[in-house]
Design a protein around this motif. Structure first.
Motif, mmCIF file in Angstrom:
data_model
loop_
_atom_site.group_PDB
_atom_site.id
_atom_site.type_symbol
_atom_site.label_atom_id
_atom_site.label_comp_id
_atom_site.label_asym_id
_atom_site.label_seq_id
_atom_site.Cartn_x
_atom_site.Cartn_y
_atom_site.Cartn_z
ATOM 1 N N ASP A 1 27.219 47.583 39.029
ATOM 2 C CA ASP A 1 28.202 47.810 38.659
ATOM 3 C C ASP A 1 28.933 47.655 37.409
ATOM 4 O O ASP A 1 28.530 47.222 36.904
ATOM 5 N N SER B 1 31.832 48.675 34.848
ATOM 6 C CA SER B 1 33.280 49.116 34.426
ATOM 7 C C SER B 1 33.095 49.415 33.388
ATOM 8 O O SER B 1 32.441 48.919 32.654
ATOM 9 N N ASP B 2 34.096 49.897 33.137
ATOM 10 C CA ASP B 2 35.069 50.199 32.046
ATOM 11 C C ASP B 2 36.853 50.083 32.298
ATOM 12 O O ASP B 2 37.810 49.728 32.953
ATOM 13 N N THR B 3 37.040 50.576 30.982
ATOM 14 C CA THR B 3 38.473 50.020 30.396
ATOM 15 C C THR B 3 39.364 51.197 29.606
ATOM 16 O O THR B 3 40.000 51.021 29.301
ATOM 17 N N SER C 1 38.864 51.770 41.023
ATOM 18 C CA SER C 1 40.046 52.679 39.875
ATOM 19 C C SER C 1 41.163 53.132 40.005
ATOM 20 O O SER C 1 42.300 52.886 40.942
ATOM 21 N N THR D 1 37.516 52.304 35.363
ATOM 22 C CA THR D 1 36.941 52.862 36.815
ATOM 23 C C THR D 1 35.815 51.787 37.130
ATOM 24 O O THR D 1 35.262 51.252 35.831
ATOM 25 N N THR D 2 35.076 51.817 38.015
ATOM 26 C CA THR D 2 33.700 51.227 38.271
ATOM 27 C C THR D 2 32.954 51.676 38.811
ATOM 28 O O THR D 2 34.063 52.425 40.281
ATOM 29 N N ARG E 1 29.615 52.135 41.508
ATOM 30 C CA ARG E 1 28.564 50.824 41.674
ATOM 31 C C ARG E 1 27.450 51.939 42.179
ATOM 32 O O ARG E 1 27.441 52.548 42.774
#
Length: 403
Positions: free
Chosen positions: A334, A336-338, A386, A392-393, A395
């Motif tokens: 995974d 992920s971001d901010t 997201s 958003t992530t 995978r």
């Protein structure tokens, strides 16, 4: 305008044009059906009136004319009395009406006529569903009901436009598939040739740069100089990029690697080349193994991490979490971001060629990423989650290999 978006607009225009043609064909056919149906109603009424005239006239010449008119009409019809008993038929299957030879001469010397009642009931039900009956006033207060249905020609004409459109659609689909496949094959050959030529052209300057770096290290006795080390890393990265291009068009070999170690190596390389306002966090199972082609898998990570960096406006965090599933024998990665997030309606669109939210860019990164994961690593990639304004992530799913 992005050429991929331009192509999509042309596809939409062709689809609208096809819809207009289909609508025009259906409209004209319905116009013909309506007029033929009116004509057949008139024929049925004429036939019904002729039956009435046969019973009420004694003029033989006139009756001959009436019989001629009546027999020339081909609309399937059934006449019943007010109780629903069959009186006469027209244009139905004659084999469903037969003479019982054993009951000959029962009624005034005439043979007894028997009917396949179920057949006539079914036909009568079909006629009732299609048209209202024509009422014929008979002797006294009695009346007959004349039921009729569409002729075979009218029935075929009703379904003809749909059959025609279906055949046209199948033909267009086959033609489009064949044309698109041929065009894609030609494009792939061009891209493969261009990629391999690019890799070949990059080979000489990369080798020269590597040699110059070694000379600098020897001349200034700077084996551990951090600037030269980073320069060496960048040149090696160029070598990897050239290797990626050389592999396009051929099936890359997958080797067993520890997923955590491969991801960590690239994250360590990548994070020192972006702003320090973005922090990186790598966590998860450190022992999981999968079949990877490192140059191509690094390309996947590069695209995902670059998109994550571009999505973060100012300060943010990128997290990579690795875990496995024992029962399904899979590895989950995974990323992920901010950042600013992706609308749910765009979860599938982001992987299409040409989709981009940036003013500059071709929108090919995630499209290539999906291809490298699915076609080369036999895995999957999708937007796991997201939320606009929160992050958003993505995978990645790979097949897990045992140690």
């Amino acid at each position: 305008m992005n050429p991929y978006e331009h192509k999509r607009q042309w596809n939409y225009l062709l689809l609208v044009f096809a819809a207009v043609i289909a609508s025009g064909s259906l409209f004209y056919t319905n116009y013909l059906v309506k007029h033929i149906a009116e004509s057949e109603h008139t024929r049925a009424e004429v036939w019904a009136r002729s039956m009435q005239q046969v019973l009420s006239s004694d003029d033989n010449d006139f009756l001959n004319y009436v019989f001629t008119v009546r027999d020339s009409l081909s609309v399937p019809a059934i006449i019943t009395d007010e109780k629903g008993d069959f009186i006469s038929t027209k244009g139905l299957d004659s084999t469903k009406t037969f003479i019982d030879l054993e009951e000959k001469n029962q009624v005034k010397g005439a043979p007894a006529v028997k009917y396949d009642l179920q057949y006539f009931k079914d036909e009568l039900a079909s006629m009732k569903a299609q048209h209202e009956p024509i009422r014929l006033k008979m002797f006294g207060s009695n009346y007959w009901l004349v039921y009729y249905k569409d002729s075979l020609l009218l029935t075929q004409l009703k379904i003809f436009p749909y059959v025609q459109l279906l055949l046209i659609a199948v033909f267009l689909l086959v033609a489009y598939t064949a044309f698109n496949s041929s065009r894609k094959s030609e494009q792939n050959q061009v891209w493969v040739g261009l990629a391999k030529e690019t890799a070949h052209q990059l080979g000489t300057p990369i080798s020269s740069l590597m040699a110059w770096i070694e000379l600098l290290k020897d001349k200034f006795n700077a084996e551990d100089d951090p600037l030269l080390l980073e320069m060496d890393n960048d040149v090696k990265r160029l070598e990897i990029v050239a290797d990626r291009f050389s592999k396009i068009g051929s099936k890359p070999a997958l080797e067993t690697h520890v997923v955590y170690d491969v991801v960590k190596d690239y994250v360590d390389y990548f994070k020192v080349r972006v702003t320090n306002k973005i922090s990186f966090d790598l966590a998860g199972d450190t022992q999981l193994k999968a079949g990877l082609n490192i140059p191509l898998f690094d390309w996947v990570l590069e695209n995902l991490l670059k998109n994550a960096v571009n999505a973060i406006e100012g300060t943010g965090q990128i997290k990579v979490f690795i875990r496995g599933s024992v029962s399904k024998k899979l590895v989950y990665i995974d990323v992920s971001d901010t950042g600013k997030g992706i609308p749910r309606s765009k979860f599938l669109t982001v992987f299409r060629p040409g989709y981009t939210t940036r003013k500059r860019g071709w929108g090919l990164g995630l499209s290539l990423t999906k291809r490298m994961i699915e076609n080369y690593h036999n895995g999957q990639i999708f937007v796991k989650d997201s939320e606009v304004g929160k992050g958003t992530t993505f995978r990645i799913i790979l097949k897990r290999l045992e140690a």
